[in-house]
Design a protein around this motif. Structure first.
Motif, PDB file in Angstrom:
ATOM      1  N   GLU A  16      -2.456  58.658  33.626  1.00  0.00           N
ATOM      2  CA  GLU A  16      -1.609  59.541  34.429  1.00  0.00           C
ATOM      3  C   GLU A  16      -0.970  60.616  33.554  1.00  0.00           C
ATOM      4  N   LYS A  74      -3.782  63.127  32.652  1.00  0.00           N
ATOM      5  CA  LYS A  74      -4.128  64.014  33.769  1.00  0.00           C
ATOM      6  C   LYS A  74      -3.099  65.138  33.899  1.00  0.00           C
ATOM      7  N   GLU A 121     -12.309  64.455  36.963  1.00  0.00           N
ATOM      8  CA  GLU A 121     -11.538  63.223  36.846  1.00  0.00           C
ATOM      9  C   GLU A 121     -12.342  62.059  37.406  1.00  0.00           C
ATOM     10  N   ASP A 167     -11.209  58.638  38.226  1.00  0.00           N
ATOM     11  CA  ASP A 167     -10.019  57.797  38.315  1.00  0.00           C
ATOM     12  C   ASP A 167     -10.298  56.306  38.192  1.00  0.00           C
ATOM     13  N   HIS A 200     -10.368  55.524  34.587  1.00  0.00           N
ATOM     14  CA  HIS A 200      -9.304  56.175  33.806  1.00  0.00           C
ATOM     15  C   HIS A 200      -9.878  57.137  32.773  1.00  0.00           C
TER      16      HIS A 200
END
Length: 117
Positions: free
Chosen positions: A33, A36, A60, A62, A65
């Motif tokens: 997080e 990003k 990205e 997700d 990660h």
């Protein structure tokens, strides 16, 4: 606190022609997080100080990660056109490990390796 990326993530890379592919994999979901928010395509390009002459796109991923950066114009024309051996994809992914990330003190215990600057 400012921490080098190498304590938050590891990288992989590749190159094809004049395009470099740099992937960044966070060690922890909390790190992802932060990455990003702070490791944008613009900041990655600026980090290399003019080495990347084209666009940089960030993808990205997700669920693992990770982020994948595709940098156009990053390899001095490509492996067969450049005399600069340090510009290939692997050198670029190693260099980004020196990118500084602002990390809250509460995550200090999750950092990998010696993290003091």
């Amino acid at each position: 606190m400012l921490i080098l990326l190498q304590h938050l993530a590891h990288t992989r890379s590749g190159d094809k022609g004049n395009t470099s592919n740099i992937s960044v994999f966070a060690y922890e979901p909390e790190f992802y997080e932060l990455l990003k928010a702070q490791l944008t395509a613009e900041r990655l390009k600026a980090f290399y100080g003019g080495v990347i002459t084209g666009d940089v796109l960030r993808y990205e991923v997700d669920n693992i990660h990770a982020m994948n950066f595709v940098a156009q114009g990053a390899l001095g024309g490509g492996v067969s056109r450049s005399l600069c051996l340090d510009n290939y994809g692997k050198a670029l992914s190693a260099a980004i490990l020196g990118f500084k990330v602002d990390v809250p003190e509460s995550l200090r215990g999750k950092l990998h390796g010696q993290q003091l600057l």
